[in-house]
Design an enzyme around this catalytic site. Structure first.
Site, PDB file in Angstrom:
ATOM      1  N   TYR A 176      -0.087   4.218  -2.553  1.00  0.00           N
ATOM      2  CA  TYR A 176      -0.386   5.612  -1.837  1.00  0.00           C
ATOM      3  C   TYR A 176      -0.116   6.581  -2.633  1.00  0.00           C
ATOM      4  CZ  TYR A 176      -2.930   3.293   2.321  1.00  0.00           C
ATOM      5  OH  TYR A 176      -3.349   2.407   3.082  1.00  0.00           O
TER       6      TYR A 176
ATOM      7  N   ARG B 159       1.015  -1.568  -0.216  1.00  0.00           N
ATOM      8  CA  ARG B 159      -0.383  -0.294   0.128  1.00  0.00           C
ATOM      9  C   ARG B 159       1.372   1.416  -0.139  1.00  0.00           C
ATOM     10  NH1 ARG B 159      -3.283  -3.433   3.279  1.00  0.00           N
ATOM     11  NH2 ARG B 159      -2.394  -2.479   5.064  1.00  0.00           N
TER      12      ARG B 159
ATOM     13  N   TYR C 129     -14.728   9.291   0.387  1.00  0.00           N
ATOM     14  CA  TYR C 129     -15.127   9.622   1.328  1.00  0.00           C
ATOM     15  C   TYR C 129     -14.616   8.788   3.103  1.00  0.00           C
ATOM     16  CZ  TYR C 129     -13.271   4.457   3.878  1.00  0.00           C
ATOM     17  OH  TYR C 129     -12.053   3.198   3.579  1.00  0.00           O
TER      18      TYR C 129
END
Length: 273
Positions: free
Chosen positions: A69, A65, A91
């Site tokens: 990112y 990740r 979100y």
């Protein structure tokens, strides 16, 4: 430099939580990048803007990740550097459990571009409302589940303990989308050092779509091993003990109050004379 960046929060529940400022940034953008958990939410954003690009494409099983990112940040900043008004629509709250918004704003500002963050209704806000918890009543501590496991954190069983992302509990690789029962058992054993295994806890999931049902499943700590848990599942542990008075501080404050009363009394007698 004509480029700019705004990372905005669209809240947790589709269409219900977005604020006028976030909507305005989206509608006036040249390009909108989305970091949302549901394809229906992406379709909803496409009704507001003609150029919506998903950041979810950078995720992949087995891919760190950290790399994901960096790619997200790069995608947004490339458009900012090209002179475009860029919006990252995320979100929940764009500053909560979201590395890319923070990093992209930091880099954009360091390069002289206007960059702002617009808050949104987060999973924590929904949790407080859905579970009827007032953090100010007995206090509340929050940790990311893996961080809670990896480090010796000090926490208080007389307040609420909230562990986020327990579906990833124990993942040091940052390449998984879920960990299993064995990892979760380590978390259970860690919690058992402070809480009874039969202590009632809550598995919480906020509603993303208006038709969704909020998950607030009550079970014991021991039952967590076999529970159905996802990436977005949150563990809420109510207090297992009562708050213990700090008698030394209470005595000191009482002494101060007594001294103040004595001074006020003396002042009152002086005025009478």
């Amino acid at each position: 430099m004509s480029g700019s960046l705004a990372c905005v929060g669209i809240g947790m529940t589709l269409g219900a939580h977005i604020c006028p400022l976030a909507r305005s940034y989206i509608e006036q953008a040249d390009v909108v990048f989305t970091g949302v958990s549901n394809s229906v939410v992406e379709l909803w954003l496409q009704e507001m803007h003609s150029d919506v690009r998903s950041l979810q494409v950078f995720y992949a099983e087995g891919k760190s990740r950290h790399i994901t990112y960096r790619e997200m940040v790069g995608a947004m900043l490339n458009e900012v550097r090209a002179g475009k008004k860029v919006v990252g629509a995320f979100y929940g709250h764009p500053g909560v459990f979201a590395h890319a918004p923070h990093k992209s704003i930091e880099i954009a500002q360091s390069e002289g571009y206007p960059a702002v963050m617009v808050p949104g209704i987060s999973a924590e806000d929904c949790l407080i409302a859905d579970l009827g918890i007032d953090p100010g009543r007995v206090g509340c501590q929050q940790f990311e589940a893996s961080q809670f496991m990896f480090y010796q954190r000090q926490y208080d069983p007389s307040c609420y303990l909230v562990l986020w992302q327990i579906g990833l509990a124990g993942d040091k690789s940052l390449t998984k989308f879920a960990t299993g029962k064995a990892h979760r058992q380590v978390l259970i054993e860690l919690l058992a050092q402070t809480y009874p295994l039969d202590h009632q806890v809550i598995l919480y999931e906020a509603a993303v779509l208006p038709i969704d049902t909020v998950r607030k499943q009550r079970l014991t700590i021991a039952e967590l091993a076999d529970a159905e848990i996802f990436m977005h599942t949150t563990l809420v542990i109510p207090p297992s003990e009562k708050m213990r008075p700090n008698q030394a501080v209470l005595d000191r404050l009482a002494q101060i109050e007594q001294q103040l009363e004595q001074r006020e009394s003396a002042a009152g007698l002086a005025l009478v004379k």
